[in-house]
Design an enzyme around this catalytic site. Sequence first.
Site, mmCIF file in Angstrom:
data_model
loop_
_atom_site.group_PDB
_atom_site.id
_atom_site.type_symbol
_atom_site.label_atom_id
_atom_site.label_comp_id
_atom_site.label_asym_id
_atom_site.label_seq_id
_atom_site.Cartn_x
_atom_site.Cartn_y
_atom_site.Cartn_z
ATOM 1 C CE LYS A 36 -22.238 30.519 -55.382
ATOM 2 N NZ LYS A 36 -22.635 29.704 -54.572
ATOM 3 C CB THR B 268 -21.378 25.504 -52.052
ATOM 4 O OG1 THR B 268 -22.345 24.769 -51.730
ATOM 5 C CG2 THR B 268 -22.481 26.240 -53.515
ATOM 6 C CD GLU C 282 -23.179 30.649 -45.961
ATOM 7 O OE1 GLU C 282 -23.860 30.400 -47.064
ATOM 8 O OE2 GLU C 282 -23.188 29.811 -45.056
ATOM 9 C CB SER D 56 -28.494 26.333 -49.406
ATOM 10 O OG SER D 56 -27.875 25.623 -48.379
#
EC number: 2.3.1.35
Lengths: 408, 408
Positions: free
Chosen positions: A188, A199, A280, A408
């Site tokens: 992920k 991340t 993103e 986040s």
Amino acid sequence: MAKITHVSPLAPEHFPSLPVIGGVRFASAAAGVRYQGRTDVMLAVLDPGTAVAGVFTKSATRAAPVLDCQAKLGGDSAGAAAILVNSGNANAFTGHYGQSSVAEITAAVARVADVPQGRVFTASTGVIGEPLPHERIVAKLDELTGALSDTAIEDAARAIMTTDTFPKGAVAEVEVDGKTVRIAGIGKGSGMIAPDMATMLVYIFTDAGYDQAALQALLSKLTETTFNCITVDSDTSTSDSLLLAATGAAGVDATGDAGFEAALKAVMLDIAQQVVRDGEGATKFVEVRVTGALSDAEAKVHGLAIANSPLVKTAIAGEDPNWGRVVMAIGKSGAAADRDKLSISFGDILVAEKGWVSPDYKEADAAAYMKGQELVIAVDLGLGSGAATIWTCDLTHGYIEINADYRS
Amino acid sequence: MAKITHVSPLAPEHFPSLPVIGGVRFASAAAGVRYQGRTDVMLAVLDPGTAVAGVFTKSATRAAPVLDCQAKLGGDSAGAAAILVNSGNANAFTGHYGQSSVAEITAAVARVADVPQGRVFTASTGVIGEPLPHERIVAKLDELTGALSDTAIEDAARAIMTTDTFPKGAVAEVEVDGKTVRIAGIGKGSGMIAPDMATMLVYIFTDAGYDQAALQALLSKLTETTFNCITVDSDTSTSDSLLLAATGAAGVDATGDAGFEAALKAVMLDIAQQVVRDGEGATKFVEVRVTGALSDAEAKVHGLAIANSPLVKTAIAGEDPNWGRVVMAIGKSGAAADRDKLSISFGDILVAEKGWVSPDYKEADAAAYMKGQELVIAVDLGLGSGAATIWTCDLTHGYIEINADYRS
């Protein structure tokens, strides 16, 4: 969480069909850590004798689960092992409370799944700086262990998603000493992605046997040219973790096998590129190929300077063959470059050479090329034989939308 | 050029009233280098004996005018001098043609303005990689020299704008040995801004006298804590130039004078901050104050990591007091940090300390603070006495709009 209403246009058509990896079982559950109406915890339980290797974020402010995993790696591999991951809360920058949460979770998993606590690896991804409601996870452990299945890997991939728009998986099979060995991985990650792991959570399983110390060395080496060559936004997470588990269920030891190494690298690169494809707001997948640098390390510096430049990334978003910004990024990188020896291509189109635009260059050709979804920017420094390839995406309004809202 | 239809919300209310600096005259003209319906060339002519100092981009792909200026600095200051700047075309990555353009322009200015060619300094800003139509500039030199005036500095500031939404000027007066000395500066720059000078052109004039070598040393020193402490997007231009000219017309030598140094620094910082205030798409002006680092240099590394982080910058755009992203940026910077010794404040609001959120922290307070247009993010590392202050802006849709369209 940002409202993700559509899947990245760069996503693979479907999640791959992942084989059963002997010696690993999966389960996922909805613990309500933060999200409602979806799963947010995955558990993987590994048979005794599984070798486990890992690489982690190099952040100086790494999260408690990362510190715990790092302390446990390299220990005795005789017992069973477990991996527990939650999404929604990163348990990062949560002081002593964060360490307590890890201790509570790992003790409970050890008890319920009958695994040594020193072989329980955890990870958390999501919001930073809020206490992890670990009791919600612990309350689901009976349900999780009861549901363990060797075919539930795709559900596990879905449970660890945060701003991801699609679950990520990759697979390879390879013959070792006449026996088929399987490698399956899930991951992920979509923002806060930069070398040194970002991340990103990745779990790769193989039924090959492998010496644990050698597995660690192999994983560290292959990370350099896969996960450490991708960048979405140059930001590095406090929580990135990659674990590789070799169960040995296939009955063959792959230690040192070149074919296995190539297959493992293919799986790692596939997942790494899927993370970029889910960058993103990304609308373009970009491969930056740097050659002719003084060294491989200098080539990587140039490649990352290009791939991380906001001006290059916005030009790509605007489908503008703005090679002047590529020149700018090379110039600022700090690695050696000679303006008059440099050449730049977009795909097969030679754009600039010898310190100026190529005589055959037609802007219309490059502008047409930039409308594609998969782009290659190739730079030859003309100085030596150093080379590196970096993968990135464009910088769009979508990135701003997701990150000006999402905590986040 | 992007259509700039509105002035930055962070702009000063008006252009400052700049005094006449004895020994300098200005003119500007519309040469049609690229833009239509506006001026795009400025000429400044400096009286004989003016000391000239400069600092430039460190880019490895710097433009031809930068290389020419660097070669000329430090030469004999007996003769008159001239500065000629055009906007619309950067004359960067234009190969040998670029050097020819500089030679043509400097030769023509020398002839028309009666200045030694070795004292003609030029700069070009705008699109990279296209030949500079230098003949259009040369054709305007008679008009320019005929129009020279000691009160035309504001028009000069307007002629060098590209994506700037307002012209930039700053002024200081200081007494040296009982005489009033004036310092006036103009600048341009709004994108591709990062330390080591960025796409920024700045010209500062004083009627003080100053030893030329000492002036160069002073300028280089003050640049470190002014222009090299601002960042809009981490990108570094191929063309950045800052020239400082001391004409001596005030009849006093300010060499080594502490009051003059302070006044000069104030002018430099004022222009540097105006560049950030005109950052492409900026809606917030942010001061990042780092203290308690192991050294000033490490403090600067942390400050730049925070100021350049796309995730921090988008959080600011979203008015989100997302201190977790500040922790992330500190963690990834590479400079020393200890999670449990760190404290973070937004304005006067202590957000995090001792590895976790402050017990007194109320999110509502910080959220209200983030709605302001002028923000301070203060980080204390708790490790030593190193400090640095960095100025930056937020990352908004406006940045994407300007840079996905504009060919720079």
